[in-house]
Design a protein around this motif. Structure first.
Motif, PDB file in Angstrom:
ATOM      1  N   GLN A 178     -15.151  -3.742   3.714  1.00 14.12           N
ATOM      2  CA  GLN A 178     -15.743  -3.119   4.059  1.00 14.12           C
ATOM      3  C   GLN A 178     -17.009  -3.429   4.931  1.00 14.12           C
ATOM      4  O   GLN A 178     -18.400  -3.041   4.413  1.00 14.12           O
ATOM      5  N   ASP A 220      -8.393   1.322  -4.402  1.00 11.99           N
ATOM      6  CA  ASP A 220      -9.577   0.990  -3.896  1.00 11.99           C
ATOM      7  C   ASP A 220     -10.662   1.908  -4.375  1.00 11.99           C
ATOM      8  O   ASP A 220     -11.151   2.921  -4.081  1.00 11.99           O
ATOM      9  N   LYS A 237      -9.898  -1.182  -7.869  1.00 16.77           N
ATOM     10  CA  LYS A 237     -10.122  -2.878  -6.863  1.00 16.77           C
ATOM     11  C   LYS A 237     -11.381  -2.201  -6.252  1.00 16.77           C
ATOM     12  O   LYS A 237     -11.901  -1.101  -5.817  1.00 16.77           O
ATOM     13  N   LEU A 238     -12.136  -3.469  -6.311  1.00 20.16           N
ATOM     14  CA  LEU A 238     -13.144  -3.834  -5.391  1.00 20.16           C
ATOM     15  C   LEU A 238     -13.451  -4.625  -4.757  1.00 20.16           C
ATOM     16  O   LEU A 238     -13.268  -5.652  -5.312  1.00 20.16           O
ATOM     17  N   GLU A 239     -14.571  -4.789  -3.683  1.00 23.84           N
ATOM     18  CA  GLU A 239     -14.865  -5.965  -2.921  1.00 23.84           C
ATOM     19  C   GLU A 239     -15.867  -6.692  -3.138  1.00 23.84           C
ATOM     20  O   GLU A 239     -16.951  -6.277  -3.474  1.00 23.84           O
ATOM     21  N   LEU A 259      -0.714  -0.390  -3.879  1.00 23.92           N
ATOM     22  CA  LEU A 259      -2.379   0.158  -3.635  1.00 23.92           C
ATOM     23  C   LEU A 259      -2.110   1.250  -2.746  1.00 23.92           C
ATOM     24  O   LEU A 259      -1.770   1.227  -2.207  1.00 23.92           O
ATOM     25  N   THR A 313       0.613  -1.756   0.192  1.00 27.34           N
ATOM     26  CA  THR A 313       0.144   0.066   0.207  1.00 27.34           C
ATOM     27  C   THR A 313       0.873   1.737  -0.081  1.00 27.34           C
ATOM     28  O   THR A 313       1.746   1.485   0.515  1.00 27.34           O
ATOM     29  N   HIS A 339     -11.706  -8.784  -5.044  1.00 29.12           N
ATOM     30  CA  HIS A 339     -11.098  -8.902  -3.202  1.00 29.12           C
ATOM     31  C   HIS A 339     -12.205  -9.920  -3.196  1.00 29.12           C
ATOM     32  O   HIS A 339     -12.987  -9.494  -3.002  1.00 29.12           O
ATOM     33  N   GLY A 368      -5.173   1.689  -0.776  1.00 34.88           N
ATOM     34  CA  GLY A 368      -5.906   0.860  -0.160  1.00 34.88           C
ATOM     35  C   GLY A 368      -7.037   1.896   0.468  1.00 34.88           C
ATOM     36  O   GLY A 368      -6.739   2.722   1.022  1.00 34.88           O
ATOM     37  N   ASP A 369      -8.760   1.211   0.593  1.00 28.56           N
ATOM     38  CA  ASP A 369      -9.086   2.202   1.296  1.00 28.56           C
ATOM     39  C   ASP A 369      -8.275   1.846   3.123  1.00 28.56           C
ATOM     40  O   ASP A 369      -9.295   2.512   4.225  1.00 28.56           O
ATOM     41  N   THR A 403     -12.979   1.365   7.171  1.00 26.68           N
ATOM     42  CA  THR A 403     -12.876   2.022   6.452  1.00 26.68           C
ATOM     43  C   THR A 403     -14.067   2.395   5.393  1.00 26.68           C
ATOM     44  O   THR A 403     -14.286   3.144   4.770  1.00 26.68           O
ATOM     45  N   THR A 459     -13.670  -8.791   3.853  1.00 23.65           N
ATOM     46  CA  THR A 459     -13.194  -7.929   2.795  1.00 23.65           C
ATOM     47  C   THR A 459     -13.836  -6.642   3.841  1.00 23.65           C
ATOM     48  O   THR A 459     -14.980  -7.369   4.581  1.00 23.65           O
TER      49      THR A 459
END
Ligand SMILES: Nc1nc(=O)c2c([nH]1)NC[C@@H]1CN(c3ccc(C(=O)N[C@@H](CCC(=O)O)C(=O)O)cc3)CN21
Ligand SMILES: CC(C)C(=O)C(=O)O
Ligand SMILES: [Mg+2]
Length: 278
Positions: free
Chosen positions: A146, A86, A116-118, A44, A25, A140, A46-47, A59, A144
């Motif tokens: 989120q 993210d 990128k998404l979860e 990344l 990240t 992802h 990242g969130d 997040t 996850t």
């Protein structure tokens, strides 16, 4: 400048050659520049910046504006690594139209090379729509963050036969939808190995064992820079938290004892000129 930017086709080539992908990240210009120059393949944004940079408990509060702010900074510091952004919570779940628009912003305004998404099969149509717009998507699966309020905490995922099968099916669905890579977070290493064998796209593990085609960590965790909680899977390669504390305490002592700034850190003016002042 010899850019030699890492692309999605380079990632697939790495997988076919058995060459492991190193991802970390990054949230700002200086660190991105350092990690890129060190030779990391993917960065990344990242969130996780919600936890690490902004001090949130999860997040979930991270917004598109937060992400764009940091993606722009990271891209300014990066030459070779592929920058993946993210998609934050609620930027892709509401509608496919919003998802494509927000993914587009991360490339067009932010300068990222991929998003990128979860999520698994339920996100396949969304992934397909974003990919159709010309935007590479990293999936992802597993833990996850989120969905922490559904998962009931940050726990190892897909430990029983049914949930493991679902994760394998999700991986295949994301590949079929056009995902260019998959992040596998916090799942048993044997299951990650099965996913790696089942899909042609590279898998990048975090707490998912050694069989993945690449590895990702939160750089603050590996550097020992994060004062909060560090997951079990995060190997600490340095203790910068302690190094920074010691350096700052030396500075404070120097200031208090008037040892800093010594003449080498000061600027001179001739005494004759000083005497003219009234
Ligand atoms: N600093 C940091 N590092 C991360 O890896 C990270 C973040 N923040 N924020 C977003 C998500 C949240 N992540 C997490 C957070 C907690 C655990 C955790 O508590 N894991 C337990 C395992 C529990 C079990 O055995 O089921 C652990 O002890 O590490 C794991 C991943 C990964 N991401
Ligand atoms: C932990 C990694 C995979 C991530 O999604 C993040 O840093 O936000
Ligand atoms: Mg994330």
């Amino acid at each position: 400048m010899s850019h030699n930017k890492i692309t999605t086709s380079v990632l697939r080539q790495y997988k076919s050659e058995g060459r492991a992908i190193a991802m970390l990240t990054a949230y700002d210009y200086s660190m991105a520049k350092l990690l890129d120059e060190a030779g990391v393949d993917m960065l990344l944004v990242g969130d996780s910046l919600g936890n690490v940079i902004l001090g949130y408990e999860s997040t979930l509060p991270v917004t598109m504006e937060d992400m764009l702010h940091h993606v722009k900074a990271v891209c300014r510091g990066t030459k070779r690594a592929m920058v993946v952004a993210d998609m934050p919570f609620m930027s892709y779940q509401v509608s496919m139209k919003k998802a494509v628009k927000n993914a587009g912003r991360l490339l067009q305004e932010g300068g990222a090379q991929a998003v990128k998404l979860e999520g698994g099969a339920a996100m396949a149509d969304t992934v397909k729509a974003i990919v159709t717009a010309g935007i590479p998507v990293v999936g992802h699966l597993g833990l996850t963050p989120q969905s922490v309020n559904q998962l009931g905490g940050f726990k190892v995922q897909a430990r029983d036969e049914q949930t493991a099968q679902t994760l394998l099916d999700d991986a295949r669905a994301l590949e079929a939808a056009g995902a260019c890579a998959l992040v596998l977070e916090c799942i048993p290493d044997g299951l990650a190995r099965r996913v790696c064998e089942a899909v042609a796209i590279p898998t990048i593990g975090i707490g998912a064992g050694a069989a993945c085609d690449g590895q990702v960590l939160v750089s603050h965790d590996l550097l020992g820079l994060h004062s909060g909680f560090t997951p079990k899977f995060a190997k600490k390669y340095a203790n910068l938290h302690q190094e920074i504390r010691t350096a700052v305490q030396m500075y404070i002592k120097d200031v208090q004892e008037r040892q800093f700034p010594s003449p080498e850190y000061s600027f001179k003016m001739s005494d004759t000129m000083l005497e003219k002042l009234y």
